[in-house]
Enzyme design. Structure first.
Site, PDB file in Angstrom:
ATOM      1  N   LYS A   1      -1.124  -9.306   3.562  1.00  0.00           N
ATOM      2  CA  LYS A   1      -0.407  -8.747   4.702  1.00  0.00           C
ATOM      3  C   LYS A   1      -1.312  -7.798   5.472  1.00  0.00           C
ATOM      4  CE  LYS A   1       3.145  -5.757   4.325  1.00  0.00           C
ATOM      5  NZ  LYS A   1       2.712  -4.615   5.201  1.00  0.00           N
TER       6      LYS A   1
ATOM      7  N   ASP B   1       0.836  -1.195   0.000  1.00  0.00           N
ATOM      8  CA  ASP B   1       0.000   0.000   0.000  1.00  0.00           C
ATOM      9  C   ASP B   1       0.877   1.253   0.000  1.00  0.00           C
ATOM     10  OD1 ASP B   1       0.874  -0.121   2.638  1.00  0.00           O
ATOM     11  OD2 ASP B   1      -1.137  -0.149   3.522  1.00  0.00           O
ATOM     12  N   SER B   2       2.190   1.045   0.005  1.00  0.00           N
ATOM     13  CA  SER B   2       3.147   2.132  -0.236  1.00  0.00           C
ATOM     14  C   SER B   2       2.897   2.789  -1.583  1.00  0.00           C
ATOM     15  CB  SER B   2       4.582   1.602  -0.182  1.00  0.00           C
ATOM     16  OG  SER B   2       4.719   0.439  -0.977  1.00  0.00           O
TER      17      SER B   2
ATOM     18  N   GLU C   1      -1.519  -5.191   9.106  1.00  0.00           N
ATOM     19  CA  GLU C   1      -0.794  -4.483  10.150  1.00  0.00           C
ATOM     20  C   GLU C   1      -1.565  -4.567  11.460  1.00  0.00           C
ATOM     21  OE1 GLU C   1      -0.001  -0.479   9.042  1.00  0.00           O
ATOM     22  OE2 GLU C   1       0.923  -1.003   7.123  1.00  0.00           O
TER      23      GLU C   1
ATOM     24  N   ASP D   1      -0.832  -6.190   0.258  1.00  0.00           N
ATOM     25  CA  ASP D   1      -1.278  -5.486   1.459  1.00  0.00           C
ATOM     26  C   ASP D   1      -2.795  -5.329   1.495  1.00  0.00           C
ATOM     27  OD1 ASP D   1       0.908  -4.893   3.078  1.00  0.00           O
ATOM     28  OD2 ASP D   1       1.433  -3.084   1.958  1.00  0.00           O
TER      29      ASP D   1
ATOM     30  N   GLU E   1       9.103  -3.630  11.221  1.00  0.00           N
ATOM     31  CA  GLU E   1       9.536  -2.367  10.638  1.00  0.00           C
ATOM     32  C   GLU E   1       9.969  -1.375  11.705  1.00  0.00           C
ATOM     33  OE1 GLU E   1       8.064   1.158   7.552  1.00  0.00           O
ATOM     34  OE2 GLU E   1       6.817  -0.621   7.842  1.00  0.00           O
TER      35      GLU E   1
END
Length: 263
Positions: free
Chosen positions: A112, A45-46, A114, A84, A181
């Site tokens: 993925k 999602d960067s 978070e 993501d 991270e």
């Protein structure tokens, strides 16, 4: 390089062989990244920051992620493709199942997410239904507003203990991979040694099983980068050469160096 699966990464962890993950958002870079030997591709999602021009990942939608996952997977890379789940696409189990299904049907091999222990039930339900999960702890960019910015996590004993506890519980819930991270290198190494699943670091030192960088960062294209970023285009005449230099540096132990880590 044959087709990479989570079993491949598990074997590499056991043997102590480092593996590499690079972000990609389209078919061209997906193909090249696979060809230079990166074991995993992250459709991150960067893309909200490096493609769309936002100052965080929060505006990215599940439609954005599904579109770019499809683009990456059309190149049929040998790499394991991780996609993501974007901001607020998995607030509860039901929403997570719908969102993860979108990305898996777009071609991803794994999604993925978070977050810490609050995700345990969601992870177990996804895995139960055949959707592999990569978890993400430490600096979780979707929580940037909660953190008050992009800040190193896990520096106090309390924070470190919490991240380790989250990692163990997430593994027990069924996660197949973990990204750490921006945490102190000694904490990342400790977590990596205590978990059975492979751990991927970004700004987490050399003690993790693998390393990931955003493609635009490692190619020197980003205007602002964190201390853990190295420009691998230096000394290279082609983009392919820069990507290969990153792969080689991780596998040989040349990256990351002390200057790229936090204490």
């Amino acid at each position: 390089m044959g087709k990479i699966t989570i079993s491949t990464l598990n074997k590499m962890k056991t043997s102590g062989e480092k593996f590499v993950c690079i972000t990609a958002y389209d078919a061209t870079f997906s193909r090249i990244i696979s060809e230079v030997g990166a074991e995993a591709i992250l459709v991150g999602d960067s893309l909200g920051m490096v493609l769309q021009g936002h100052d965080s990942t929060i505006p990215v939608t599940i439609d954005d992620m599904a579109y770019h996952t499809e683009c990456v997977c059309r190149a049929e890379p040998q790499s394991l493709v991780i996609a993501d789940l974007p901001f607020m696409s998995y607030p509860a189990v039901d929403e997570a199942l719908v969102s993860a299904t979108r990305l898996m049907q777009a071609g991803a091999h794994m999604v993925k997410m978070e977050g810490g222990t609050w995700l345990s039930d969601t992870i177990s339900k996804l895995v139960e239904r055949g959707i592999p999960v990569c978890a993400h702890l430490g600096l979780t960019p979707q929580s940037v507003n909660t953190f008050g910015g992009f800040k190193v996590q896990g520096r106090t004993p309390k924070e470190a203990k919490s991240i380790l506890a989250d990692a163990v519980e997430i593994q027990d819930a069924g996660a197949s991979l973990l990204v750490l991270e921006c945490i102190p290198s000694h904490l990342a190494a400790d977590i990596s040694s205590k978990l059975d699943i492979p751990v991927i670091g970004i700004g987490a030192g050399a003690g993790t099983d693998g390393q990931v960088l955003v493609m635009h960062d490692l190619l020197g294209l980003s205007e602002h980068t964190a201390r853990f970023v190295q420009n691998f285009m230096e000394g290279q005449s082609t983009i392919r050469g820069g990507l290969k230099a990153f792969v080689d540096a991780v596998k040989s132990g040349q990256y990351p160096q002390e200057e790229h880590t936090y204490s």
